[in-house]
Motif scaffolding. Structure first.
Motif, PDB file in Angstrom:
ATOM      1  N   GLY A 145      30.821  48.513  34.704  1.00 20.78           N
ATOM      2  CA  GLY A 145      30.914  47.488  33.663  1.00 20.78           C
ATOM      3  C   GLY A 145      31.771  47.980  32.510  1.00 20.78           C
ATOM      4  N   SER A 146      31.805  47.201  31.418  1.00 18.43           N
ATOM      5  CA  SER A 146      32.707  47.554  30.307  1.00 18.43           C
ATOM      6  C   SER A 146      32.319  48.846  29.614  1.00 18.43           C
ATOM      7  CB  SER A 146      32.744  46.457  29.260  1.00 18.43           C
ATOM      8  OG  SER A 146      32.763  45.207  29.841  1.00 18.43           O
ATOM      9  N   LEU A 175      31.228  40.372  32.700  1.00 20.53           N
ATOM     10  CA  LEU A 175      31.754  40.592  31.355  1.00 20.53           C
ATOM     11  C   LEU A 175      32.987  41.508  31.379  1.00 20.53           C
ATOM     12  CD1 LEU A 175      29.823  40.692  28.158  1.00 20.53           C
ATOM     13  CD2 LEU A 175      31.476  42.481  28.474  1.00 20.53           C
ATOM     14  N   LYS A 235      41.553  48.238  24.903  1.00 20.92           N
ATOM     15  CA  LYS A 235      40.758  48.789  23.794  1.00 20.92           C
ATOM     16  C   LYS A 235      39.698  49.657  24.447  1.00 20.92           C
ATOM     17  CE  LYS A 235      40.544  45.318  20.136  1.00 20.92           C
ATOM     18  NZ  LYS A 235      39.581  44.414  19.464  1.00 20.92           N
ATOM     19  N   ASN A 237      31.682  51.539  19.182  1.00 22.84           N
ATOM     20  CA  ASN A 237      33.138  51.519  19.401  1.00 22.84           C
ATOM     21  C   ASN A 237      33.958  52.054  18.224  1.00 22.84           C
ATOM     22  OD1 ASN A 237      32.697  50.208  21.904  1.00 22.84           O
ATOM     23  ND2 ASN A 237      32.563  48.236  20.870  1.00 22.84           N
ATOM     24  N   GLU A 241      22.690  40.100  33.078  1.00 27.12           N
ATOM     25  CA  GLU A 241      24.095  40.516  32.934  1.00 27.12           C
ATOM     26  C   GLU A 241      25.052  39.380  33.294  1.00 27.12           C
ATOM     27  OE1 GLU A 241      24.630  43.098  31.324  1.00 27.12           O
ATOM     28  OE2 GLU A 241      22.673  44.052  31.494  1.00 27.12           O
ATOM     29  N   HIS A 252      25.635  42.009  25.034  1.00 28.36           N
ATOM     30  CA  HIS A 252      26.822  41.663  24.244  1.00 28.36           C
ATOM     31  C   HIS A 252      27.206  40.170  24.347  1.00 28.36           C
ATOM     32  CE1 HIS A 252      30.770  42.340  22.411  1.00 28.36           C
ATOM     33  NE2 HIS A 252      31.280  41.624  23.394  1.00 28.36           N
TER      34      HIS A 252
HETATM   35  N1  LIG Z   1      36.909  47.126  25.479  1.00 31.00           N
HETATM   36  C1  LIG Z   1      36.738  45.849  25.268  1.00 31.00           C
HETATM   37  O1  LIG Z   1      37.690  45.103  25.053  1.00 31.00           O
HETATM   38  C2  LIG Z   1      35.343  45.285  25.295  1.00 31.00           C
HETATM   39  C3  LIG Z   1      35.150  43.890  25.259  1.00 31.00           C
HETATM   40  C4  LIG Z   1      33.852  43.393  25.337  1.00 31.00           C
HETATM   41  C5  LIG Z   1      32.769  44.276  25.439  1.00 31.00           C
HETATM   42  N2  LIG Z   1      33.008  45.630  25.443  1.00 31.00           N
HETATM   43  C6  LIG Z   1      31.900  46.583  25.585  1.00 31.00           C
HETATM   44  O2  LIG Z   1      31.293  46.267  26.816  1.00 31.00           O
HETATM   45  C7  LIG Z   1      29.943  46.730  26.861  1.00 31.00           C
HETATM   46  C8  LIG Z   1      29.100  45.641  27.500  1.00 31.00           C
HETATM   47  O3  LIG Z   1      29.709  45.266  28.717  1.00 31.00           O
HETATM   48  P1  LIG Z   1      28.997  45.230  30.132  1.00 31.00           P
HETATM   49  O4  LIG Z   1      27.897  44.233  30.053  1.00 31.00           O
HETATM   50  O5  LIG Z   1      30.020  45.084  31.186  1.00 31.00           O
HETATM   51  O6  LIG Z   1      28.405  46.713  30.113  1.00 31.00           O
HETATM   52  P2  LIG Z   1      27.690  47.748  31.047  1.00 31.00           P
HETATM   53  O7  LIG Z   1      28.746  48.583  31.601  1.00 31.00           O
HETATM   54  O8  LIG Z   1      26.667  48.388  30.167  1.00 31.00           O
HETATM   55  O9  LIG Z   1      26.947  46.977  32.244  1.00 31.00           O
HETATM   56  C9  LIG Z   1      25.763  46.256  32.039  1.00 31.00           C
HETATM   57  C10 LIG Z   1      24.663  46.695  33.043  1.00 31.00           C
HETATM   58  O10 LIG Z   1      25.029  46.288  34.366  1.00 31.00           O
HETATM   59  C11 LIG Z   1      24.953  47.406  35.279  1.00 31.00           C
HETATM   60  N3  LIG Z   1      25.924  47.096  36.340  1.00 31.00           N
HETATM   61  C12 LIG Z   1      27.283  47.183  36.297  1.00 31.00           C
HETATM   62  N4  LIG Z   1      27.813  46.654  37.408  1.00 31.00           N
HETATM   63  C13 LIG Z   1      26.788  46.254  38.182  1.00 31.00           C
HETATM   64  C14 LIG Z   1      26.713  45.624  39.465  1.00 31.00           C
HETATM   65  N5  LIG Z   1      27.801  45.221  40.130  1.00 31.00           N
HETATM   66  N6  LIG Z   1      25.485  45.386  39.979  1.00 31.00           N
HETATM   67  C15 LIG Z   1      24.347  45.736  39.296  1.00 31.00           C
HETATM   68  N7  LIG Z   1      24.368  46.285  38.076  1.00 31.00           N
HETATM   69  C16 LIG Z   1      25.572  46.538  37.528  1.00 31.00           C
HETATM   70  C17 LIG Z   1      25.211  48.601  34.398  1.00 31.00           C
HETATM   71  O11 LIG Z   1      24.683  49.793  34.958  1.00 31.00           O
HETATM   72  C18 LIG Z   1      24.463  48.209  33.122  1.00 31.00           C
HETATM   73  O12 LIG Z   1      23.083  48.454  33.289  1.00 31.00           O
HETATM   74  C19 LIG Z   1      29.639  47.093  25.440  1.00 31.00           C
HETATM   75  O13 LIG Z   1      29.673  48.499  25.328  1.00 31.00           O
HETATM   76  C20 LIG Z   1      30.771  46.470  24.619  1.00 31.00           C
HETATM   77  O14 LIG Z   1      31.026  47.194  23.451  1.00 31.00           O
HETATM   78  C21 LIG Z   1      34.261  46.144  25.402  1.00 31.00           C
END
Ligand SMILES: NC(=O)c1ccc[n+]([C@@H]2O[C@H](COP(=O)([O-])OP(=O)(O)OC[C@H]3O[C@@H](n4cnc5c(N)ncnc54)[C@H](O)[C@@H]3O)[C@@H](O)[C@H]2O)c1
Length: 332
Positions: free
Chosen positions: A87-88, A115, A125, A135, A160, A234
């Motif tokens: 994930g992100s 996401l 980013k 961040n 999620e 988020h």
């Molecule tokens: N860089 C950017 O432009 C940007 C934009 C938006 C959000 N973010 C960041 O993203 C984060 C949130 O994003 P997220 O929700 O993707 O985060 P994440 O990586 O924390 O994933 C969320 C949860 O899903 C689980 N997971 C991931 N893939 C899975 C799958 N296929 N099956 C089962 N479980 C899975 C992960 O282990 C975690 O428990 C925050 O840290 C936020 O700051 C960054």
């Protein structure tokens, strides 16, 4: 950086790892342990893979150093490419490692949450969290490629999914095309791909967020404050941010909000402050006051007057506070 664009590719699982499998000796990856079972055996048993658990809690400088040490010991070189699979939170951490290890190497992202597919893995980013906030230690470092493989989503928990849909809701306001796809019940994959392409195009025009990229923060100023104070995912916090922005500044657009969340099958009550007994207006305001986008005594909000038409409102913090406090749900 030659191009301000990552190459966005859509693939099914079997094709995804075919090319990588030809270069197994140079496959250095950070992988969210939760997606291990999706991966081919050669990745599951590779000694060049750093398995990350609890990615958000580990998006830290301590983990950053552990990952760097691991890859330096594994023989990573300046021409190696680092792969992020997760994930992100995983792509943010890996991208930041890639931006800095050996003064910066190329990286590729394989997002595994909705996401990350529509937002977090795109745009370069990259960051880890600091004690003072999320961040706050990061860089702009575009992945060379982003591979969208929706097969990963088969194991994604409902919470999620909903978080990812919160970011999709944002695009439904920023882009008429995405709005119409949502409203005509287009398949999730088509909508997600369109969101990813939309973000990619915005980034191409404004990599360092000096212009239109800032519109991608629609819902995020209030959203970050909800995320931090209510400890909710988020994207769900972003959807809440959108809802209350509209209630306060553009109530005529609330009908779009209700129609979109209904098509996206998002639960309305998840976005109501009144559903959360632990909401504290004091903590919320304290968080907003420290918002890193605050300019002296004012705060910058992205507003959407009509679908596809965003603008910026710079508002004195005291004025925003008054507006929020006059809203029934913010009184506690
Ligand atoms: N860089 C950017 O432009 C940007 C934009 C938006 C959000 N973010 C960041 O993203 C984060 C949130 O994003 P997220 O929700 O993707 O985060 P994440 O990586 O924390 O994933 C969320 C949860 O899903 C689980 N997971 C991931 N893939 C899975 C799958 N296929 N099956 C089962 N479980 C899975 C992960 O282990 C975690 O428990 C925050 O840290 C936020 O700051 C960054």
């Amino acid at each position: 950086m030659n191009s301000m664009k990552s190459k966005l590719t859509y693939l099914k699982m079997p094709e995804l790892f075919e090319e990588f499998s030809k270069h197994q000796n140079d496959f250095f990856a950070v992988v969210d342990i939760k997606v291990k079972s999706h991966l081919p055996n050669w990745i599951q048993t590779s000694d060049k893979v750093f398995w990350l658990s609890d990615p958000e809690a580990n998006k830290t400088l301590i983990m950053y150093e552990k990952v760097i040490d691991f890859f330096l010991k594994s023989g990573i070189g300046r021409t190696s490419k680092l792969i992020a699979i997760g994930g992100s939170a995983t792509t943010d951490l890996t991208g930041f490692v890639a931006a800095t290890i050996l003064r910066g190497i190329a990286w590729k992202a394989i997002p595994t949450t909705l996401l990350a597919m529509v937002d977090g893995s795109i745009g370069g980013k990259v960051a880890v969290n600091a004690r003072a906030g999320k961040n706050l230690i990061g860089a702009f470092h575009l992945p060379e490629m982003v591979f969208l493989c929706f097969d990963f989503l088969s194991t994604l928990p409902e919470e999620e999914w909903n978080s990812g849909k919160g970011e999709v809701l944002k695009y439904g306001f920023l882009s008429k095309k995405i709005h119409d796809l949502i409203m005509t019940d287009a398949p999730t994959e088509i909508i997600a791909l369109e969101c990813a392409k939309y973000k990619e195009l915005v980034i191409e025009n404004d990599f360092k967020e000096q212009g239109e990229r800032v519109y991608l923060n629609f819902g995020h100023t209030l959203g970050h404050a909800f995320e931090a104070t209510l400890k909710i995912p988020h994207g769900t916090a972003v959807a809440m941010g959108i809802k209350y922005l509209l209630e306060i500044f553009h109530s005529e657009r609330l009908k779009d909000y209700h129609q979109l969340i209904s098509r996206l099958k998002l639960n309305e009550t998840d976005m109501n402050i009144s559903s959360y007994s632990k909401f504290s207006i004091k903590d919320f305001m304290n968080f907003l006051e420290q918002d890193k986008k605050k300019i002296k005594n004012s705060i910058r909000l992205v507003l959407v007057e009509e679908i596809g038409k965003a603008s910026i409102l710079e508002l004195a913090f005291t004025e925003l506070k008054l507006k929020l406090e006059s809203h029934a749900e913010f009184k506690n």
